[in-house]
Design a protein around this motif. Structure first.
Motif, PDB file in Angstrom:
ATOM      1  N   ILE A  21      17.021  -8.505   5.115  1.00 46.33           N
ATOM      2  CA  ILE A  21      17.648  -9.320   4.064  1.00 46.33           C
ATOM      3  C   ILE A  21      16.980  -9.020   2.722  1.00 46.33           C
ATOM      4  CG2 ILE A  21      17.809 -11.671   3.152  1.00 46.33           C
ATOM      5  CD1 ILE A  21      18.397 -12.610   6.000  1.00 46.33           C
ATOM      6  N   GLY A  22      15.639  -9.013   2.719  1.00 47.31           N
ATOM      7  CA  GLY A  22      14.926  -8.716   1.479  1.00 47.31           C
ATOM      8  C   GLY A  22      15.257  -7.336   0.947  1.00 47.31           C
ATOM      9  N   LEU A  23      15.302  -6.344   1.829  1.00 46.08           N
ATOM     10  CA  LEU A  23      15.593  -4.974   1.405  1.00 46.08           C
ATOM     11  C   LEU A  23      17.010  -4.833   0.859  1.00 46.08           C
ATOM     12  CD1 LEU A  23      13.942  -3.032   4.375  1.00 46.08           C
ATOM     13  CD2 LEU A  23      13.165  -3.025   1.988  1.00 46.08           C
ATOM     14  N   LYS A  24      17.976  -5.424   1.552  1.00 49.81           N
ATOM     15  CA  LYS A  24      19.372  -5.239   1.154  1.00 49.81           C
ATOM     16  C   LYS A  24      19.735  -6.032  -0.097  1.00 49.81           C
ATOM     17  CE  LYS A  24      21.127  -3.971   5.707  1.00 49.81           C
ATOM     18  NZ  LYS A  24      22.073  -4.294   6.792  1.00 49.81           N
ATOM     19  N   PHE A  25      19.203  -7.252  -0.231  1.00 47.69           N
ATOM     20  CA  PHE A  25      19.478  -7.989  -1.456  1.00 47.69           C
ATOM     21  C   PHE A  25      18.783  -7.327  -2.648  1.00 47.69           C
ATOM     22  CE2 PHE A  25      21.156 -11.641   0.955  1.00 47.69           C
ATOM     23  CZ  PHE A  25      22.218 -11.976   0.132  1.00 47.69           C
ATOM     24  N   GLY A  26      17.609  -6.732  -2.374  1.00 50.25           N
ATOM     25  CA  GLY A  26      16.951  -5.961  -3.424  1.00 50.25           C
ATOM     26  C   GLY A  26      17.799  -4.784  -3.856  1.00 50.25           C
ATOM     27  N   ALA A  27      18.412  -4.105  -2.896  1.00 48.25           N
ATOM     28  CA  ALA A  27      19.291  -2.975  -3.207  1.00 48.25           C
ATOM     29  C   ALA A  27      20.521  -3.431  -3.987  1.00 48.25           C
ATOM     30  CB  ALA A  27      19.718  -2.290  -1.916  1.00 48.25           C
ATOM     31  N   TYR A  28      21.072  -4.589  -3.613  1.00 52.22           N
ATOM     32  CA  TYR A  28      22.236  -5.116  -4.332  1.00 52.22           C
ATOM     33  C   TYR A  28      21.884  -5.466  -5.770  1.00 52.22           C
ATOM     34  CZ  TYR A  28      25.383  -8.730  -6.062  1.00 52.22           C
ATOM     35  OH  TYR A  28      26.206  -9.465  -6.861  1.00 52.22           O
ATOM     36  N   ARG A  29      20.721  -6.086  -5.981  1.00 52.60           N
ATOM     37  CA  ARG A  29      20.296  -6.466  -7.323  1.00 52.60           C
ATOM     38  C   ARG A  29      20.097  -5.230  -8.208  1.00 52.60           C
ATOM     39  NH1 ARG A  29      20.693 -11.465  -9.302  1.00 52.60           N
ATOM     40  NH2 ARG A  29      18.764 -11.194 -10.491  1.00 52.60           N
ATOM     41  N   LEU A  30      19.627  -4.161  -7.587  1.00 50.78           N
ATOM     42  CA  LEU A  30      19.397  -2.931  -8.349  1.00 50.78           C
ATOM     43  C   LEU A  30      20.703  -2.243  -8.729  1.00 50.78           C
ATOM     44  CD1 LEU A  30      16.388  -1.371  -6.393  1.00 50.78           C
ATOM     45  CD2 LEU A  30      16.360  -2.125  -8.781  1.00 50.78           C
ATOM     46  N   THR A  31      21.654  -2.222  -7.796  1.00 54.04           N
ATOM     47  CA  THR A  31      22.869  -1.424  -7.992  1.00 54.04           C
ATOM     48  C   THR A  31      24.080  -2.220  -8.469  1.00 54.04           C
ATOM     49  OG1 THR A  31      23.569  -1.747  -5.695  1.00 54.04           O
ATOM     50  CG2 THR A  31      22.109   0.133  -6.161  1.00 54.04           C
ATOM     51  N   GLY A  32      24.156  -3.487  -8.072  1.00 53.34           N
ATOM     52  CA  GLY A  32      25.344  -4.280  -8.393  1.00 53.34           C
ATOM     53  C   GLY A  32      26.530  -3.926  -7.519  1.00 53.34           C
ATOM     54  N   SER A  33      26.310  -3.172  -6.445  1.00 54.72           N
ATOM     55  CA  SER A  33      27.389  -2.728  -5.562  1.00 54.72           C
ATOM     56  C   SER A  33      27.857  -3.862  -4.666  1.00 54.72           C
ATOM     57  CB  SER A  33      26.907  -1.553  -4.707  1.00 54.72           C
ATOM     58  OG  SER A  33      27.797  -1.329  -3.631  1.00 54.72           O
ATOM     59  N   VAL A  34      29.174  -4.104  -4.642  1.00 55.24           N
ATOM     60  CA  VAL A  34      29.723  -5.136  -3.759  1.00 55.24           C
ATOM     61  C   VAL A  34      29.619  -4.691  -2.307  1.00 55.24           C
ATOM     62  CG1 VAL A  34      32.108  -4.283  -3.795  1.00 55.24           C
ATOM     63  CG2 VAL A  34      31.675  -6.715  -3.454  1.00 55.24           C
ATOM     64  N   GLY A  35      29.604  -3.387  -2.091  1.00 53.87           N
ATOM     65  CA  GLY A  35      29.402  -2.882  -0.738  1.00 53.87           C
ATOM     66  C   GLY A  35      28.034  -3.270  -0.219  1.00 53.87           C
ATOM     67  N   LEU A  36      27.015  -3.150  -1.062  1.00 55.05           N
ATOM     68  CA  LEU A  36      25.669  -3.537  -0.658  1.00 55.05           C
ATOM     69  C   LEU A  36      25.551  -5.054  -0.522  1.00 55.05           C
ATOM     70  CD1 LEU A  36      23.386  -1.097  -2.692  1.00 55.05           C
ATOM     71  CD2 LEU A  36      23.953  -1.061  -0.263  1.00 55.05           C
ATOM     72  N   LEU A  37      26.302  -5.789  -1.331  1.00 54.28           N
ATOM     73  CA  LEU A  37      26.319  -7.245  -1.181  1.00 54.28           C
ATOM     74  C   LEU A  37      26.885  -7.622   0.187  1.00 54.28           C
ATOM     75  CD1 LEU A  37      26.073 -10.146  -2.195  1.00 54.28           C
ATOM     76  CD2 LEU A  37      28.332  -9.901  -3.252  1.00 54.28           C
ATOM     77  N   SER A  38      27.958  -6.929   0.581  1.00 56.43           N
ATOM     78  CA  SER A  38      28.545  -7.212   1.894  1.00 56.43           C
ATOM     79  C   SER A  38      27.553  -6.907   3.007  1.00 56.43           C
ATOM     80  CB  SER A  38      29.828  -6.383   2.087  1.00 56.43           C
ATOM     81  OG  SER A  38      29.530  -5.002   2.194  1.00 56.43           O
ATOM     82  N   ASP A  39      26.808  -5.837   2.833  1.00 57.56           N
ATOM     83  CA  ASP A  39      25.800  -5.465   3.830  1.00 57.56           C
ATOM     84  C   ASP A  39      24.690  -6.521   3.905  1.00 57.56           C
ATOM     85  OD1 ASP A  39      24.897  -3.811   5.801  1.00 57.56           O
ATOM     86  OD2 ASP A  39      23.972  -2.349   4.469  1.00 57.56           O
ATOM     87  N   ALA A  40      24.279  -7.035   2.743  1.00 56.22           N
ATOM     88  CA  ALA A  40      23.226  -8.051   2.702  1.00 56.22           C
ATOM     89  C   ALA A  40      23.700  -9.359   3.333  1.00 56.22           C
ATOM     90  CB  ALA A  40      22.798  -8.298   1.257  1.00 56.22           C
ATOM     91  N   LEU A  41      24.954  -9.724   3.087  1.00 53.98           N
ATOM     92  CA  LEU A  41      25.494 -10.953   3.676  1.00 53.98           C
ATOM     93  C   LEU A  41      25.531 -10.859   5.200  1.00 53.98           C
ATOM     94  CD1 LEU A  41      28.429 -11.791   1.226  1.00 53.98           C
ATOM     95  CD2 LEU A  41      26.288 -13.048   1.525  1.00 53.98           C
ATOM     96  N   GLU A  42      25.818  -9.671   5.714  1.00 48.32           N
ATOM     97  CA  GLU A  42      25.834  -9.515   7.168  1.00 48.32           C
ATOM     98  C   GLU A  42      24.431  -9.694   7.749  1.00 48.32           C
ATOM     99  OE1 GLU A  42      27.570  -6.642  10.691  1.00 48.32           O
ATOM    100  OE2 GLU A  42      27.621  -5.951   8.624  1.00 48.32           O
ATOM    101  N   SER A  43      23.414  -9.295   6.996  1.00 48.00           N
ATOM    102  CA  SER A  43      22.039  -9.483   7.474  1.00 48.00           C
ATOM    103  C   SER A  43      21.668 -10.967   7.514  1.00 48.00           C
ATOM    104  CB  SER A  43      21.063  -8.710   6.587  1.00 48.00           C
ATOM    105  OG  SER A  43      21.189  -7.318   6.804  1.00 48.00           O
ATOM    106  N   VAL A  44      22.234 -11.750   6.594  1.00 47.73           N
ATOM    107  CA  VAL A  44      22.014 -13.192   6.642  1.00 47.73           C
ATOM    108  C   VAL A  44      22.596 -13.757   7.935  1.00 47.73           C
ATOM    109  CG1 VAL A  44      22.564 -15.399   5.555  1.00 47.73           C
ATOM    110  CG2 VAL A  44      21.964 -13.443   4.131  1.00 47.73           C
TER     111      VAL A  44
END
Length: 302
Positions: A21-44
């Motif tokens: 969760i920490g890694l993926k939300f960090g990646a989303y914050r860096l990139t702003g990618s909705v794809g990475l946001l979806s990936d982070a939500l799945e980790s939650v």
């Protein structure tokens, strides 16, 4: 018990979920990618599912009591059922976010660092999923298998997102980011549907797998030469436990002790071949017509 051993594996799943969760939300914050946001939500969802799995396995490990004479192993199906619902909920959240971004694409920033974080998280999930899948098969735990398949879905989700972001940077087509997210959502729904099917089968007292039924039949066949007959073979699965019942037909002039000794021998042979089984036999004289009246009810008769 198997459920106690399985419970320890959920702690590994919980730790992996917190880290990813920490890694993926960090990646989303860096990139702003909705794809990475979806990936982070799945980790939650993974984290919530792992916590529920820990509770379910803790409850399933409780020994039989007066109110639950056959044990508490069906508690595992609460976990897999809830995980099915959470998977679908995650997919809906992802689809909503992706749909909005589809009509207003946003540029992706710091893609290299963001993808590096996601790849690290993917390796962690892949290793944990492989470990849980092996443990789930060995311990016959639907909870661990459900968690493993969910994590594997997350792995493929991450790969899809990484490929999508790579293509965005390569082609400049920003719309690919939400499109990949929508495909991810569809894949997650499919995974949730398959898991829900397995949960429903368990709650409906499905028979043990065909290969295991054949093992039982092979053991019973070894008594054919002795003139021992069997019918009314019925089986069901409840979490990590199997329940197997059948009737044993012997010559009517046998003593009760001899028949009892035979039944004990057969039950032990099945339990040794299929550990974790609960075997119940019913002794009957094969010459008595009443002994055969219930075989018509048996659809798994050998």
């Amino acid at each position: 018990m198997n459920t106690q051993s399985a419970r320890s594996y959920t702690l590994l799943s919980i730790a992996a979920a917190v880290l990813t969760i920490g890694l993926k939300f960090g990646a989303y914050r860096l990139t702003g990618s909705v794809g990475l946001l979806s990936d982070a939500l799945e980790s939650v969802v993974n984290l919530v599912a792992a916590l529920v799995a820990f509770w379910a396995l803790s409850f399933a490990a409780k020994p039989p009591d007066e109110e639950h004479a056959f044990g508490h192993t069906k508690a595992e199906y609460f976990s897999s059922g809830l995980e099915s619902a959470l998977i679908v909920l995650a997919a809906v959240s992802i689809a909503i976010a992706a749909w909005e971004r589809l009509f207003s694409p946003q540029p992706i920033e710091q893609a290299g660092l963001g993808l590096a974080l996601v790849l690290v998280a993917t390796v962690i999930n892949g290793a944990v999923a492989w470990t849980l899948l092996r443990a789930g098969k060995r311990l016959r735990s639907i909870t661990l298998k459900a968690d493993a398949h969910h994590l594997l879905t997350d792995v493929w989700t991450s790969f899809g997102v990484v490929i999508g972001i790579f293509l965005v940077k390569l082609t400049g087509w920003l719309v690919l980011d939400p499109v990949i997210a929508l495909l991810v959502a569809a894949n997650i729904v499919w995974a949730g549907f398959k898991l829900l099917q397995e949960t429903g089968a368990g709650l409906l007292d499905s028979a043990i797998p065909k290969a295991e039924r054949q093992t039982v039949s092979n053991i019973l066949a070894t008594y054919d030469a002795q003139g021992i007959l069997f019918h009314a073979l019925r089986t069901r699965v409840a979490g990590s436990r199997r329940f197997i019942t059948f009737h044993v037909l012997v010559p009517g002039n046998w003593t009760v002790q001899r028949g009892h000794t035979l039944c004990e021998e057969i039950e032990l042979a099945i339990i040794e071949a299929l550990p974790g089984s609960y075997v119940i036999t019913h002794l009957e004289p094969k010459e008595d017509p009443a002994s055969w009246t219930d075989q018509a009810l048996d659809r798994t008769e050998r």
